[in-house]
Design a protein around this motif. Structure first.
Motif, PDB file in Angstrom:
ATOM      1  N   VAL A 101      -4.317  -7.593   7.487  1.00 24.41           N
ATOM      2  CA  VAL A 101      -4.408  -6.427   8.414  1.00 24.41           C
ATOM      3  C   VAL A 101      -2.959  -6.091   8.648  1.00 24.41           C
ATOM      4  CG1 VAL A 101      -5.108  -5.618  10.617  1.00 24.41           C
ATOM      5  CG2 VAL A 101      -6.604  -7.002   9.517  1.00 24.41           C
ATOM      6  N   LEU A 102      -2.012  -7.046   9.124  1.00 28.16           N
ATOM      7  CA  LEU A 102      -0.916  -6.568   9.481  1.00 28.16           C
ATOM      8  C   LEU A 102       0.006  -5.999   8.187  1.00 28.16           C
ATOM      9  CD1 LEU A 102       0.206 -10.064  11.656  1.00 28.16           C
ATOM     10  CD2 LEU A 102      -0.428  -7.481  12.228  1.00 28.16           C
ATOM     11  N   GLU A 103      -0.453  -6.602   7.139  1.00 26.97           N
ATOM     12  CA  GLU A 103       0.087  -6.019   5.620  1.00 26.97           C
ATOM     13  C   GLU A 103      -0.246  -4.472   5.437  1.00 26.97           C
ATOM     14  OE1 GLU A 103      -0.332  -6.690   0.809  1.00 26.97           O
ATOM     15  OE2 GLU A 103      -1.057  -8.466   2.211  1.00 26.97           O
ATOM     16  N   ASP A 104      -1.605  -4.434   5.873  1.00 24.31           N
ATOM     17  CA  ASP A 104      -2.024  -2.737   5.612  1.00 24.31           C
ATOM     18  C   ASP A 104      -1.410  -2.062   6.750  1.00 24.31           C
ATOM     19  OD1 ASP A 104      -3.655  -3.708   3.473  1.00 24.31           O
ATOM     20  OD2 ASP A 104      -5.390  -4.046   4.950  1.00 24.31           O
ATOM     21  N   ILE A 105      -1.251  -2.568   7.816  1.00 21.19           N
ATOM     22  CA  ILE A 105      -0.455  -1.715   8.760  1.00 21.19           C
ATOM     23  C   ILE A 105       1.079  -1.210   8.639  1.00 21.19           C
ATOM     24  CG2 ILE A 105       0.477  -1.840  11.395  1.00 21.19           C
ATOM     25  CD1 ILE A 105      -1.925  -3.546  12.099  1.00 21.19           C
ATOM     26  N   ALA A 106       1.661  -2.304   8.157  1.00 17.94           N
ATOM     27  CA  ALA A 106       3.179  -2.076   7.589  1.00 17.94           C
ATOM     28  C   ALA A 106       3.217  -1.189   6.188  1.00 17.94           C
ATOM     29  CB  ALA A 106       3.881  -3.195   7.285  1.00 17.94           C
ATOM     30  N   ASN A 107       2.322  -1.017   5.382  1.00 18.94           N
ATOM     31  CA  ASN A 107       2.417  -0.294   4.500  1.00 18.94           C
ATOM     32  C   ASN A 107       1.872   1.210   4.527  1.00 18.94           C
ATOM     33  OD1 ASN A 107       2.158   0.733   1.564  1.00 18.94           O
ATOM     34  ND2 ASN A 107       0.219  -0.237   0.946  1.00 18.94           N
ATOM     35  N   THR A 108       2.667   2.091   4.903  1.00 18.89           N
ATOM     36  CA  THR A 108       2.265   3.406   5.029  1.00 18.89           C
ATOM     37  C   THR A 108       1.675   4.119   3.968  1.00 18.89           C
ATOM     38  OG1 THR A 108       4.585   4.257   4.415  1.00 18.89           O
ATOM     39  CG2 THR A 108       4.299   3.405   6.937  1.00 18.89           C
ATOM     40  N   LYS A 109       1.707   3.629   2.947  1.00 14.62           N
ATOM     41  CA  LYS A 109       0.878   4.245   1.616  1.00 14.62           C
ATOM     42  C   LYS A 109      -0.354   3.650   1.647  1.00 14.62           C
ATOM     43  CE  LYS A 109       5.160   5.608   0.331  1.00 14.62           C
ATOM     44  NZ  LYS A 109       5.401   7.225   0.390  1.00 14.62           N
ATOM     45  N   GLN A 110      -0.954   2.871   2.684  1.00 15.55           N
ATOM     46  CA  GLN A 110      -2.266   2.326   2.451  1.00 15.55           C
ATOM     47  C   GLN A 110      -3.087   3.761   2.788  1.00 15.55           C
ATOM     48  OE1 GLN A 110      -3.605  -0.670   2.067  1.00 15.55           O
ATOM     49  NE2 GLN A 110      -5.761   0.513   2.033  1.00 15.55           N
TER      50      GLN A 110
END
Length: 365
Positions: A101-110
């Motif tokens: 979830v944290l990875e998806d939050i930090a990825n603004t291209k998600q």
């Protein structure tokens, strides 16, 4: 037998972009996107039926203390500035948020997505708005729903949630009397409602360009149309997946959603459905604008070519006559006539008038 493909070489000026997400360990928090100069801040609004308390620029320890010890309050935690992955990781670890979830939050291209866990729910959206300078902004936005708190994650401090904050502060609506699931709905509803403002602005831009092309295509440019098309495609990429998420959210059986809140989620789906339809309509209109622009320019060119062709046709016989009498032969009977010069002029003027009359009759101009 498979043919060997030629070795294609890109020109030196062409740079092949690669995402940082390649070869990344799953769950590793890496900021992907445009870094800003914004300072990462964590602000908390703690509220219950009777009181509202504000905590600005909190540390992660302060957030954990509020969530752990102030059980009489529900907490809206706002994390702005996603580029600080260390602070994001500490907050996630302290509140037991899954690394993916944290990875998806930090990825603004998600792309927009929805993940359901036993104790909380995570949703990624795109917050769309125009700045005061009429610049289109697409911001990555994440929200986590827990039974005692809400966490919102933003790239910048600017957002479209001021109306929700006012409702919390002034005790408007049901936010302070309901569980956190209603605040979750109110925040998502504010983001989606602002999509209406986006579509209205796109409509104004589309109508303006359409009127511009219809009045005089030379005043418009294909660049304006292409930029509008790109803007609408960017909006569609954000809005279209959100419709699917709201549908999943509406049909979710997660324990965090009260029965009363589910009715509001159904209304939310109607909103996003209408926005999606509007975006698709303006997308089709914009495609038509390019065809209209090209047709108008082509018609203008045809008008110019028609005028030039008519002028050329009129001067062809005149040029022929002048060319004949421009030959310096010794024996040309007309050269000795006293009125020959005037006769040639009368013949040329007569031919010109007859040709103009003929073109008028054919309605060529």
């Amino acid at each position: 037998m498979r043919k060997k493909l030629p070795n294609l070489k890109y020109p030196k000026r062409l740079k092949i972009k690669k995402h940082k997400i390649q070869n990344q360990i799953p769950g590793q928090i890496t900021f992907i996107g445009e870094k800003t100069t914004d300072v990462t801040e964590i602000d908390v609004i703690s509220y219950n039926v009777d009181r509202v308390k504000y905590h600005y620029n909190c540390t992660v320890d302060k957030v954990v203390e509020l969530v752990t010890h102030e059980k009489d309050f529900k907490h809206w935690i706002n994390f702005s500035g996603l580029h600080d992955v260390e602070k994001l990781g500490n907050l996630g670890k302290s509140l037991d948020i899954h690394p993916l979830v944290l990875e998806d939050i930090a990825n603004t291209k998600q792309r927009p997505k929805l993940d359901e866990f036993d104790d909380y729910l995570f949703m990624a959206l795109k917050m769309l708005y125009y700045t005061t300078e009429n610049i289109f902004v697409k911001e990555h936005f994440g929200i986590i729903l827990h039974d005692s708190y809400i966490i919102t994650f933003q790239q910048h401090k600017d957002d479209v949630l001021n109306f929700v904050r006012e409702r919390v502060q002034n005790k408007k609506g049901r936010i302070r009397t309901h569980n956190t699931d209603y605040l979750f709905f109110a925040i998502v509803d504010a983001v989606i409602d602002n999509y209406y403002n986006i579509t209205e602005t796109v409509e104004e831009k589309t109508e303006f360009l359409e009127d511009k092309i219809l009045s005089d295509a030379n005043n418009a440019s294909s660049t304006e149309i292409q930029l509008l098309k790109r803007e609408i495609l960017s909006i569609r990429k954000s809005v279209a997946p959100t419709k699917e998420l709201i549908n999943r959210l509406q049909n979710s059986k997660h324990k965090l959603f009260d029965k009363s809140t589910r009715f509001y989620l159904a209304d939310l789906y109607d909103h996003i459905l209408q926005v999606t339809e509007n975006v698709d309509i303006y997308r089709e209109i914009t495609w038509g604008l390019l065809d209209m622009y090209m047709s108008s320019i082509s018609n203008k060119m045809n008008e110019v070519m028609k005028v030039l062709t008519i002028m050329s046709t009129i001067f062809i016989p005149l040029t022929f006559i002048v060319g004949v009498y421009g030959m310096n032969f010794e024996y040309m009977p007309e050269l000795e006539a006293k009125s020959g010069y005037f006769i040639v002029w009368v013949v040329m003027i007569t031919i010109t008038i007859l040709l103009i009359f003929y073109f008028k009759k054919k309605k060529w101009f």
